[in-house]
Design a protein around this motif. Structure first.
Motif, short mmCIF file in Angstrom:
data_model
loop_
_atom_site.label_atom_id
_atom_site.label_comp_id
_atom_site.label_asym_id
_atom_site.label_seq_id
_atom_site.Cartn_x
_atom_site.Cartn_y
_atom_site.Cartn_z
N ARG A 141 0.84 -1.20 0.00
CA ARG A 141 0.00 0.00 0.00
C ARG A 141 0.88 1.26 0.00
O ARG A 141 0.65 2.20 -0.74
N ARG A 142 1.91 1.23 0.83
CA ARG A 142 2.80 2.39 0.90
C ARG A 142 3.54 2.59 -0.42
O ARG A 142 3.73 3.72 -0.87
N ALA A 143 3.96 1.48 -1.03
CA ALA A 143 4.71 1.58 -2.29
C ALA A 143 3.89 2.28 -3.37
O ALA A 143 4.42 3.05 -4.18
N GLY A 144 2.58 2.01 -3.39
CA GLY A 144 1.72 2.65 -4.39
C GLY A 144 1.83 4.16 -4.30
O GLY A 144 1.94 4.86 -5.32
N HIS A 145 1.83 4.67 -3.07
CA HIS A 145 1.95 6.12 -2.89
C HIS A 145 3.37 6.59 -3.18
O HIS A 145 3.58 7.65 -3.76
N PHE A 146 4.35 5.78 -2.77
CA PHE A 146 5.75 6.19 -2.97
C PHE A 146 6.06 6.35 -4.46
O PHE A 146 6.59 7.36 -4.88
N VAL A 147 5.72 5.33 -5.24
CA VAL A 147 6.12 5.39 -6.66
C VAL A 147 5.31 6.44 -7.45
O VAL A 147 5.83 7.03 -8.39
N LYS A 148 4.08 6.68 -7.01
CA LYS A 148 3.26 7.65 -7.77
C LYS A 148 3.47 9.09 -7.30
O LYS A 148 3.37 10.02 -8.09
N GLU A 149 3.72 9.24 -6.00
CA GLU A 149 3.73 10.61 -5.45
C GLU A 149 5.12 11.05 -4.99
O GLU A 149 5.63 12.07 -5.43
N ARG A 150 5.70 10.28 -4.08
CA ARG A 150 6.92 10.78 -3.42
C ARG A 150 8.15 10.69 -4.32
O ARG A 150 8.95 11.62 -4.37
N LEU A 151 8.32 9.57 -5.00
CA LEU A 151 9.51 9.42 -5.84
C LEU A 151 9.55 10.50 -6.93
O LEU A 151 10.57 11.20 -7.08
N PRO A 152 8.44 10.71 -7.68
CA PRO A 152 8.49 11.80 -8.68
C PRO A 152 8.68 13.18 -8.05
O PRO A 152 9.34 14.04 -8.63
N LYS A 153 8.13 13.37 -6.86
CA LYS A 153 8.29 14.68 -6.21
C LYS A 153 9.76 14.97 -5.89
O LYS A 153 10.29 16.02 -6.22
N PHE A 154 10.42 14.01 -5.23
CA PHE A 154 11.82 14.22 -4.84
C PHE A 154 12.73 14.27 -6.07
O PHE A 154 13.59 15.15 -6.17
N LEU A 155 12.58 13.34 -7.00
CA LEU A 155 13.47 13.36 -8.17
C LEU A 155 13.18 14.57 -9.04
O LEU A 155 14.09 15.15 -9.64
N GLY A 156 11.90 14.98 -9.10
CA GLY A 156 11.56 16.20 -9.84
C GLY A 156 12.25 17.41 -9.24
O GLY A 156 12.73 18.30 -9.95
N TYR A 157 12.34 17.42 -7.92
CA TYR A 157 13.05 18.52 -7.24
C TYR A 157 14.53 18.53 -7.62
O TYR A 157 15.08 19.56 -8.04
N PHE A 158 15.18 17.37 -7.53
CA PHE A 158 16.61 17.34 -7.86
C PHE A 158 16.83 17.64 -9.36
O PHE A 158 17.84 18.24 -9.73
N GLU A 159 15.88 17.26 -10.20
CA GLU A 159 16.00 17.60 -11.62
C GLU A 159 15.95 19.13 -11.80
O GLU A 159 16.71 19.68 -12.59
N ARG A 160 15.09 19.79 -11.04
CA ARG A 160 15.02 21.26 -11.14
C ARG A 160 16.31 21.89 -10.64
O ARG A 160 16.80 22.86 -11.20
N VAL A 161 16.86 21.32 -9.57
CA VAL A 161 18.14 21.83 -9.05
C VAL A 161 19.21 21.70 -10.15
O VAL A 161 19.99 22.63 -10.40
N ALA A 162 19.23 20.56 -10.82
CA ALA A 162 20.21 20.32 -11.89
C ALA A 162 19.97 21.26 -13.07
O ALA A 162 20.92 21.79 -13.66
N ALA A 163 18.71 21.49 -13.40
CA ALA A 163 18.39 22.37 -14.54
C ALA A 163 18.85 23.79 -14.25
O ALA A 163 19.42 24.47 -15.12
N ARG A 164 18.63 24.25 -13.02
CA ARG A 164 19.05 25.63 -12.70
C ARG A 164 20.56 25.76 -12.69
O ARG A 164 21.11 26.79 -13.08
N ALA A 165 21.24 24.72 -12.24
CA ALA A 165 22.71 24.75 -12.29
C ALA A 165 23.17 24.83 -13.74
O ALA A 165 24.03 25.64 -14.10
#
Ligand SMILES: N[C@@H](CCC(=O)N[C@@H](CS)C(=O)NCC(=O)O)C(=O)O
Length: 249
Positions: A141-165
């Motif tokens: 149950r937790r994995a469903g939320h992790f892969v759909k919500e949390r993983l894209p949120k955190f990696l999306g954040y680091f992608e934005r950090v990389a894009a601004r750099a």
């Protein structure tokens, strides 16, 4: 005194997993630092998990570490992964000089710490004292939320950090030179790709800069040598990043 006790950096971490210790190992390896991975030394030479327990029971330490990883250096015992990296990075040449950049590095590293805590809790959502098999339903149950919500949120954040750099003309997250945060993002990408290959493959087009940054880290001569060496432990299902196909749907 054995040879490892003379090493300028003595890492204490569980001997059979990459875990949080890997973030420290990558920094020491990239810098070419002389270090001892103490619990991976034979017990006959004062190593093994017993060496960790001895420090945890040492009543003279103020403050004592609560759990591994911790690092002995400069006569100190420093705990907490992000704190260890913050302390050693200037000496290893793995963080820019200005205070603002060091604070930014620590901010990003604490975000890595939050994220890996969540990645761990996917397979142990109820208690770390229980086996995965005893909490598999909750994990699913937790994995469903992790892969759909949390993983894209955190990696999306680091992608934005990389894009601004990159927009500022920087090759790495914090400037023109590689920092310990780049190494940690590489480790995140490696661990998540091992644990959640389907999710990571689907997310790939949305995180091109992180994929490219990870490739560049893996190609650095000292990191490439380390990854090909027996010092790099294989991912496994006792580790922080675990692959259970049912959690990656
Ligand atoms: N916030 C700490 C967490 C340390 C941690 O969770 N260590 C794990 C291994 S990766 C451990 O030994 N846990 C034992 C426990 O929680 O009792 C850090 O980032 O270093």
């Amino acid at each position: 005194m054995t040879a490892w006790q003379r090493a300028p950096f003595q890492l204490f971490y569980w001997p059979f997993i990459q875990g949080r210790g890997e973030f420290i190992r990558l920094a020491l390896e990239e810098a070419g630092a002389e270090y001892a991975d103490v619990a991976r030394m034979p017990e006959s030479e004062g190593g093994g998990a017993k060496a960790i327990m001895a420090v945890l029971r040492d009543e003279s330490l103020r403050p004592p570490p609560l759990m591994p990883p911790f690092l002995k250096t400069d006569g100190l015992v420093v705990a907490q992964t992000a704190n260890i990296l913050q302390y050693i990075a200037p000496r290893l040449g793995l963080v820019p000089e200005p205070l603002q950049a060091r604070v930014a590095a620590h901010q990003l590293q604490l975000t890595v710490a939050d994220f890996i805590g969540e990645a761990h809790d996917v397979h142990h959502p109820i208690a770390i004292s229980l086996y995965y098999e005893d909490q598999a339903a909750e994990a699913r149950r937790r994995a469903g939320h992790f892969v759909k919500e949390r993983l894209p949120k955190f990696l999306g954040y680091f992608e934005r950090v990389a894009a601004r750099a990159a927009d500022s003309g920087d090759d790495w997250l914090l400037g023109p030179s590689l920092s310990y945060v780049d190494l940690s993002v590489f480790q995140l990408m490696s661990g998540l790709s091992y644990a959640f290959p389907n999710t990571m493959a689907a997310l790939g087009p949305e995180i091109p800069r992180l994929s490219e940054l990870s490739r560049r880290v893996a190609e650095r001569p000292r990191i490439a040598a380390y990854l090909a060496s027996p010092r790099r432990l294989a991912f496994n299902e006792k580790d922080l990043f675990r692959h259970y196909p049912e959690l990656d749907e």
